[in-house]
Scaffold this active site. Structure first.
Site, PDB file in Angstrom:
ATOM      1  N   LYS A 204     -27.249-100.776 -20.564  1.00  0.00           N
ATOM      2  CA  LYS A 204     -27.159-100.138 -19.246  1.00  0.00           C
ATOM      3  C   LYS A 204     -27.864 -98.798 -19.258  1.00  0.00           C
ATOM      4  O   LYS A 204     -28.165 -98.243 -20.316  1.00  0.00           O
ATOM      5  CB  LYS A 204     -25.707 -99.949 -18.837  1.00  0.00           C
ATOM      6  CG  LYS A 204     -24.974 -98.889 -19.647  1.00  0.00           C
ATOM      7  CD  LYS A 204     -23.584 -98.618 -19.129  1.00  0.00           C
ATOM      8  CE  LYS A 204     -22.998 -97.419 -19.867  1.00  0.00           C
ATOM      9  NZ  LYS A 204     -21.646 -97.099 -19.449  1.00  0.00           N
ATOM     10  N   THR A 237     -13.124 -94.510 -12.605  1.00  0.00           N
ATOM     11  CA  THR A 237     -13.318 -95.126 -11.284  1.00  0.00           C
ATOM     12  C   THR A 237     -13.523 -96.630 -11.398  1.00  0.00           C
ATOM     13  O   THR A 237     -13.540 -97.329 -10.383  1.00  0.00           O
ATOM     14  CB  THR A 237     -14.534 -94.515 -10.565  1.00  0.00           C
ATOM     15  OG1 THR A 237     -15.706 -94.758 -11.351  1.00  0.00           O
ATOM     16  CG2 THR A 237     -14.359 -93.021 -10.359  1.00  0.00           C
ATOM     17  N   GLY A 239     -16.226 -98.204 -12.332  1.00  0.00           N
ATOM     18  CA  GLY A 239     -17.592 -98.649 -12.065  1.00  0.00           C
ATOM     19  C   GLY A 239     -18.246 -99.329 -13.249  1.00  0.00           C
ATOM     20  O   GLY A 239     -18.811-100.425 -13.131  1.00  0.00           O
TER      21      GLY A 239
END
Length: 328
Positions: A204, A237, A239
């Site tokens: 990523k 969060t 994500g």
């Protein structure tokens, strides 16, 4: 005959003190240790200043001050610092700060110029307040242990989580997946605990100027038709972990289990975790998870027995290391 000195056999006394951020965990730890949380008065003045006073003598005791740094995070940290200062000034013999979730742990290095290293500042604050020792669960990075000038007991929730997964999914072909290349070392330890399973990771990219925003790229490793156990130290969060889950399912994984220690669960995290397609989300209670932040496929494991045993070992001058590798 006159005696020039008085001798006494020193008595050891363990006292557990709890801040107000996560009293349920403190009570559970106290129950495991067969003690009660030492009573105290704690309140805030109208302008937000925090006041703490203990209701009984703490002179000469071995003090363990437990506080998880959860929202409002800065209040939780300041309260714990004030509790340590009160103990030091009341002549506690030794003060161990127990932090199930260590605030500012993600700020452990400078990504660019003119940035703080707040994780180091935290360690300095507790040392200045009077802490002799720190006990933490699953730091964001191991090097934070070196920021504190004194003993640090770094407890790992990995065995607790891995044992649950191996018992629940005994007959599955498991692949352990790291959500990024930086946590592959952690994933390797997981793979060992689960009996030598294959490894994979998500390649990523992340823009360092935009926190909590991740672009998941591709899966590296064998995941097709396998139960993927996606491991991380915290879910903020959600994500990173939910995008990784979607990527794994798109790559042919049969199911995804998310396993993480710290349930920060900020903002849209609960909605994301509920809808990302994961079969189960396994977390620990290092941070409080109120009923409104819980969802059907969530499993919460208690970290209290591990914390209590580590406190017991420290009090008895035993080995904390033996809790993890079976050797003193």
């Amino acid at each position: 005959m006159t005696v020039s000195a008085m001798s006494a056999t020193p008595k050891k006394s363990l006292k557990l003190f709890s801040g107000r951020s996560h009293p349920e965990l403190a009570e559970e730890v106290a129950k495991q240790l067969d003690v009660t949380v030492t009573p105290q008065a704690a309140y805030q003045f109208a302008n937000g200043e925090i006041f703490v006073r203990y209701d009984e003598s703490v002179r000469g005791c071995d003090a363990f001050v437990i506080q998880s740094h959860c929202t409002p995070l800065n209040d939780a940290i300041m309260e714990q610092l004030i509790m340590v200062d009160a103990l030091k000034r009341a002549s506690a013999k030794r003060i161990t700060v127990v932090i199930p979730f260590y605030g500012y742990a993600r700020q452990d290095k400078k990504h660019k110029g003119r940035e703080p290293i707040s994780a180091r500042l935290m360690a300095d604050l507790f040392k200045t307040a009077g802490a002799d020792r720190i006990m933490v669960v699953d730091l964001h990075t191991d090097q934070i242990q070196g920021f504190f000038d004194g003993p640090v007991d770094h407890l790992m929730a990995q065995k607790l989580l891995a044992n649950y997964i191996s018992e629940t999914y005994t007959d599955q072909n498991i692949t352990v997946v790291s959500p990024d290349s930086g946590r592959v070392r952690v994933a390797e330890k997981w793979a060992d605990d689960l009996g030598g399973t294959p490894l994979a990771f998500i390649h990523k990219t992340r823009d360092p100027s935009k926190p909590n925003q991740v672009v998941a790229n591709r899966v590296v490793g064998d995941v097709e038709g396998r139960l993927c156990v996606l491991v991380d130290d915290m879910i903020d969060t959600g994500g990173t972990i939910t995008k990784a889950t979607e990527q794994l399912l798109a790559a042919g994984a049969s199911d995804v289990i998310i396993a993480s220690t710290h349930a920060v669960l900020s903002g849209p995290a609960v909605e994301r975790l509920s809808n990302c397609g994961a079969k189960e989300v396994v977390l620990t209670n290092t941070l409080p998870i109120p009923d409104e932040r819980r969802f059907p496929n969530l499993t919460v494991l208690s970290i209290a027995p591990l914390v209590a045993e580590a406190i017991h070992q420290v009090f008895e001058d035993g080995s904390v290391t033996s809790l993890f590798d079976g050797r003193a």
